[in-house]
Design a protein around this motif. Structure first.
Motif, PDB file in Angstrom:
ATOM      1  N   ALA A  19       0.835  -1.207   0.000  1.00 26.43           N
ATOM      2  CA  ALA A  19       0.000   0.000   0.000  1.00 26.43           C
ATOM      3  C   ALA A  19       0.872   1.261   0.000  1.00 26.43           C
ATOM      4  N   LEU A  20       1.937   1.253   0.786  1.00 28.46           N
ATOM      5  CA  LEU A  20       2.846   2.411   0.819  1.00 28.46           C
ATOM      6  C   LEU A  20       3.438   2.658  -0.559  1.00 28.46           C
ATOM      7  N   ALA A  21       3.874   1.566  -1.185  1.00 30.88           N
ATOM      8  CA  ALA A  21       4.492   1.691  -2.503  1.00 30.88           C
ATOM      9  C   ALA A  21       3.488   2.219  -3.518  1.00 30.88           C
ATOM     10  N   ILE A  60       0.664  -3.226  10.195  1.00 28.39           N
ATOM     11  CA  ILE A  60      -0.133  -2.160  10.810  1.00 28.39           C
ATOM     12  C   ILE A  60       0.676  -0.862  10.816  1.00 28.39           C
ATOM     13  N   TRP A  61      -0.019   0.239  11.003  1.00 27.76           N
ATOM     14  CA  TRP A  61       0.627   1.551  10.975  1.00 27.76           C
ATOM     15  C   TRP A  61       0.118   2.383  12.143  1.00 27.76           C
ATOM     16  N   ALA A  62       0.837   3.455  12.432  1.00 27.64           N
ATOM     17  CA  ALA A  62       0.396   4.409  13.456  1.00 27.64           C
ATOM     18  C   ALA A  62       0.982   5.768  13.138  1.00 27.64           C
ATOM     19  N   GLY A  77      -3.801   4.476  14.959  1.00 23.00           N
ATOM     20  CA  GLY A  77      -3.394   3.827  13.720  1.00 23.00           C
ATOM     21  C   GLY A  77      -4.384   2.750  13.321  1.00 23.00           C
ATOM     22  N   GLY A  78      -3.915   1.797  12.509  1.00 23.60           N
ATOM     23  CA  GLY A  78      -4.823   0.742  12.073  1.00 23.60           C
ATOM     24  C   GLY A  78      -4.132  -0.216  11.129  1.00 23.60           C
ATOM     25  N   ASN A  79      -4.957  -0.940  10.370  1.00 20.88           N
ATOM     26  CA  ASN A  79      -4.424  -1.917   9.427  1.00 20.88           C
ATOM     27  C   ASN A  79      -4.439  -1.335   8.011  1.00 20.88           C
ATOM     28  N   VAL A  80      -4.143  -2.167   7.052  1.00 21.99           N
ATOM     29  CA  VAL A  80      -4.011  -1.684   5.671  1.00 21.99           C
ATOM     30  C   VAL A  80      -5.336  -1.144   5.128  1.00 21.99           C
ATOM     31  N   LEU A  81      -6.433  -1.737   5.557  1.00 19.47           N
ATOM     32  CA  LEU A  81      -7.740  -1.261   5.080  1.00 19.47           C
ATOM     33  C   LEU A  81      -8.050   0.132   5.650  1.00 19.47           C
ATOM     34  N   ASP A  82      -7.722   0.328   6.923  1.00 17.45           N
ATOM     35  CA  ASP A  82      -7.911   1.655   7.525  1.00 17.45           C
ATOM     36  C   ASP A  82      -7.070   2.687   6.778  1.00 17.45           C
ATOM     37  N   PHE A  83      -5.861   2.260   6.412  1.00 14.78           N
ATOM     38  CA  PHE A  83      -4.929   3.154   5.727  1.00 14.78           C
ATOM     39  C   PHE A  83      -5.489   3.586   4.365  1.00 14.78           C
TER      40      PHE A  83
END
Ligand SMILES: [Zn+2]
Length: 330
Positions: A19-21, A60-62, A77-83
């Protein structure tokens, strides 16, 4: 019929790194399974370059920025879907469908292989497009005391076209050379975040209205916090006004001020953040050789809600720190 979507299947199929990429977000490795860097989420306001972290093992991210957390309803933060939900400004179901359909192409180089350049060398690139058909005559603007001529002068208007600024009042932001580098979008109700900026835009690298404020020779610049403070001060007859787009003064903004003038009037909001900022900024600017005049406002007063006459009375004052003793009407 509603299409079926499996949140858990998507969460296990799509990694945070993918997702970041996909969004071109480059973070630095800060440990075996940790990436860290500047927060890319549109709710992010602060200039911190380290607040965002990703745990690649747990996907996960924050973001630990207080304002960013507040703008996201209190979640750290959250998971990839939240992102993806936050990045696309859509519902979690829509985000899942985008990932499931392949509408979000994930075949990019993983983010860990690329590093962001140092913060000092990142400039806001001039935009290659303009938002068109902005409506300058809008009840929101009149309610905020902005007259039509002023809205036109600043290029501010209600935007109903496509994209993430749709349904917001948009404000073009120029660099010192007068090139448009971003549009800020103000919500017209209490919805958060109050302001949206394009992903990657660095407020700290610009002073709003600088190119206009310096178009006529002036030794002095008036510095306010927000866009509407700036607009109202301009409307009161002071064209030499710039806005920080927040209540912090960055190193780059200090450099811009030093290059543009020899004297600064700090005209910040009359709240605790504004008062704290007032002395800190004053010290910084004086240390850089600028003469500083402070205009102190009483509790909860701010330039964007002041009559022109009141602004003129305060800014016309020759020296020192002047208080507003009496409460003027709205
Ligand atoms: Zn953030």
């Amino acid at each position: 019929m509603k299409r079926s979507v499996s949140f858990s299947a998507i969460k296990s199929a799509v990694t945070m790194e993918q997702a970041l990429a996909r969004y071109g977000i480059l973070l630095k490795a800060a440990g075996l399974d940790t990436l860290r860097g500047q927060c890319p989420i549109p709710t992010h306001e602060s200039d911190s370059v380290h607040s965002f972290s990703v745990d690649t093992r747990r996907s996960i991210w924050a973001c630990h920025s207080e304002s960013c957390i507040r703008n996201r309803g209190g979640r750290i933060g959250g998971n990839v879907l939240d992102f993806v939900t936050l990045m696309e400004r859509c519902s979690i179901r829509e985000a899942a469908l985008l990932l499931q359909d392949g509408s979000i192409d994930l075949s990019f180089t993983p983010a860990t292989q690329i590093y962001r350049p140092s913060v000092d060398v990142r400039r806001n690139a001039p935009l290659t497009f303009r938002l068109i058909e902005l409506i300058g005559q809008h009840p929101y603007l009149s309610a905020r005391g902005v007259d039509d001529a002023t809205a036109t002068w600043f290029g501010i208007g209600y935007y109903r076209g496509p994209g993430f600024l749709s349904g917001r009042v948009v404000i073009p932001i120029h660099n010192a050379a007068g090139q448009v580098v971003a549009y800020a979008g103000r919500s017209m109700d209490s919805s958060l975040p109050k302001y949206l900026f394009p992903v990657g835009f660095r407020k700290s690298a610009e002073l709003f209205n600088l190119h206009r404020a310096t178009s006529k020779p002036s030794q002095e610049l008036i510095v306010v916090e927000g866009f509407f403070d700036c607009v109202r001060v301009h409307q009161a007859g002071f064209s030499n006004v710039v806005a920080l787009m927040g209540c912090t003064l960055s190193r780059e903004q200090t450099t811009l001020l030093c290059a543009a003038c020899s004297q600064v009037v700090l005209f910040l909001d009359g709240d605790s953040a504004g008062r704290q900022a007032l002395s800190a900024m004053s010290n910084t600017l004086e240390a850089h050789g600028l003469k500083v005049r402070k205009v102190c406002l009483q509790d909860n007063r701010q330039p964007d809600s002041m009559h022109a006459a009141e602004i003129q009375r305060l800014l016309g004052s020759p020296t020192g720190c002047k208080n507003i003793e009496e409460e003027a009407g709205p």
